[in-house]
Design an enzyme around this catalytic site. Structure first.
Site, PDB file in Angstrom:
ATOM      1  N   LYS A 176       0.818  -1.214   0.000  1.00 44.98           N
ATOM      2  CA  LYS A 176       0.000   0.000   0.000  1.00 44.98           C
ATOM      3  C   LYS A 176       0.859   1.276   0.000  1.00 44.98           C
ATOM      4  CE  LYS A 176      -3.962  -2.153   0.042  1.00 44.98           C
ATOM      5  NZ  LYS A 176      -3.655  -3.471  -0.549  1.00 44.98           N
TER       6      LYS A 176
HETATM    7  C1  LIG Z   1      -9.639  -3.093  -1.861  1.00 44.88           C
HETATM    8  C2  LIG Z   1      -9.070  -3.777  -0.659  1.00 44.88           C
HETATM    9  N1  LIG Z   1      -9.835  -3.904   0.430  1.00 44.88           N
HETATM   10  C3  LIG Z   1      -9.381  -4.500   1.545  1.00 44.88           C
HETATM   11  C4  LIG Z   1      -8.116  -5.005   1.615  1.00 44.88           C
HETATM   12  C5  LIG Z   1      -7.681  -5.703   2.864  1.00 44.88           C
HETATM   13  O1  LIG Z   1      -6.636  -5.073   3.512  1.00 44.88           O
HETATM   14  P1  LIG Z   1      -5.625  -5.912   4.419  1.00 44.88           P
HETATM   15  O2  LIG Z   1      -4.784  -6.757   3.517  1.00 44.88           O
HETATM   16  O3  LIG Z   1      -4.829  -4.881   5.153  1.00 44.88           O
HETATM   17  O4  LIG Z   1      -6.445  -6.748   5.356  1.00 44.88           O
HETATM   18  C6  LIG Z   1      -7.273  -4.903   0.487  1.00 44.88           C
HETATM   19  C7  LIG Z   1      -5.916  -5.428   0.414  1.00 44.88           C
HETATM   20  O5  LIG Z   1      -5.025  -5.583   0.995  1.00 44.88           O
HETATM   21  C8  LIG Z   1      -7.761  -4.275  -0.668  1.00 44.88           C
HETATM   22  O6  LIG Z   1      -6.993  -4.148  -1.764  1.00 44.88           O
END
Ligand SMILES: Cc1ncc(COP(=O)(O)O)c(C=O)c1O
Length: 367
Positions: A176
């Site tokens: 990210k």
């Molecule tokens: C659009 C989207 N929503 C939610 C997430 C979930 O985040 P995390 O991986 O920090 O749980 C991600 C990816 O990592 C994502 O790309």
């Protein structure tokens, strides 16, 4: 192999982690508190809560807003499955509606048509960093939980993403814009949501010898070691953005010469977070399918990725929600999209290599 989205970690992050480990605070502590404070300012939100992941941020937002069994939550199929999974975890049913052709964000008109008396919330995603069309979604009069995992730097019509929806959820995952490896944040202007999340993420209060719980929580707090990395990344956010901006401009210019390969639309009224450079490959005009392009690029030692395969077509959702209507825009896009390498860790030469490889493949398949 030229990596798809390698992390941009420097000596600052390494020093901050070492310092944190020496400080004796491994779990949530002063770094997490500092991160919340600084993100509050950065996002122009009244409350920011640090969490273990973007997934946890979305899940706890749903629970904090009272979403549960029997409820429906309207969302987009063009997202990472976590967006829909957390709706299932809350006990509610995801209702997928189609996306817009140009930016593949949820189509607000379709969302409005999908509202029933069971609809409890709407969960749009800011795909690639382009904010979803929030105003018509807010006008539905339902709580909006915004998945801003890609949108740490986005501005929607002059308002910072993070200061608009009932709860806005960010991810600190390894790829990210602000990357800690793992981690998440909820930004909200609602004191009731912030208070509920505070209890739901469940940290020990006081000195731990006498304690009580108002609610069975999820243990979804952020470690100070990861918060230390996130703080360094926040310091570099403008510098990293400048690099990604250059990479976007290089791709934009190169694609103008490649028939049938088109980037997703970016709305000039908004600030795009430039998190992903997603292109659509029209097999008729580009001379080959997305899968063929992806394979050919791999042979050229270029790693790419797909954001995203439509969630409603994935096994669990296909089998458990068999009555879903077809979502033609999302389904076609799911076959045509591919994300090109993009990272502050890449040099301009790296992006030049991707472009040269793309040109070679385009020429070969059109020969
Ligand atoms: C659009 C989207 N929503 C939610 C997430 C979930 O985040 P995390 O991986 O920090 O749980 C991600 C990816 O990592 C994502 O790309």
């Amino acid at each position: 192999m030229l990596g798809f989205q390698p992390p941009a970690i420097g000596d600052e992050e390494i020093a901050a982690v070492t310092e944190t480990l020496r400080s004796g605070w491994l779990t949530t502590g002063p770094n997490a508190a500092r991160l919340e404070q600084r993100m509050q300012e950065f996002l122009e939100a009244e409350h920011v809560l640090a969490l273990a992941s973007g997934t946890a941020a979305l899940h706890l937002s749903l629970v904090a807003l009272g979403v549960g069994p029997g409820d429906e939550v309207i969302t987009t199929p063009i997202t990472w499955p976590a967006t829909a999974n957390v709706i299932v975890h809350s006990g509610a049913t995801p209702v997928f509606v189609d996306v817009r052709e140009d930016d593949l964000n949820i189509d607000p008109a379709r969302a409005a048509e999908a509202v029933t008396e069971r609809t409890k919330a709407v969960l749009p995603v800011d795909l690639a960093g382009q904010p979803a069309e929030l105003d018509p979604l807010l006008e539905l009069g339902l709580p909006v939980i915004e998945d801003a995992a890609h949108a740490a730097e986005s501005v929607y019509r002059g308002r910072k993403v993070g200061s608009i929806a009932d709860a806005t959820c960010f991810s600190l995952y390894a790829t990210k814009n602000i990357a800690a490896g793992e981690g998440g944040l909820i930004a909200t202007n609602r004191a009731d949501v912030a208070e509920a999340v505070q209890d739901l993420r469940q940290m020990r209060r006081g000195d731990g010898s006498l304690y009580d719980i108002p609610v069975p929580g999820y243990k979804a707090n952020l470690s100070d070691v990861l918060a230390a990395i996130a703080l360094c990344q926040l310091d570099k956010v403008d510098r990293h953005r400048e690099i990604r901006q250059r990479q976007f401009a290089m791709y934009d210019e190169a694609l103008a010469d490649l028939d049938g390969i088109t980037p997703l639309a970016r709305d000039a009224r908004d600030v795009h977070a430039l998190h992903l450079y997603i292109v659509r490959i029209d097999p008729e005009r580009a001379g080959a399918t997305r899968d063929e392009y992806q394979r050919a690029l791999r042979e050229e030692n270029i790693a790419t990725s797909i954001h995203f395969l439509p969630v409603h077509k994935l096994t669990w959702y296909r089998e458990r929600l068999p009555g879903q209507p077809a979502l033609p825009v999302a389904e076609r896009a799911g076959d045509e999209i591919v994300s090109l390498p993009l990272s502050p860790a890449h040099s301009d030469d790296d992006i030049g290599d991707v472009i040269a490889a793309l040109h070679r493949v385009h020429e070969r398949v059109n020969a």
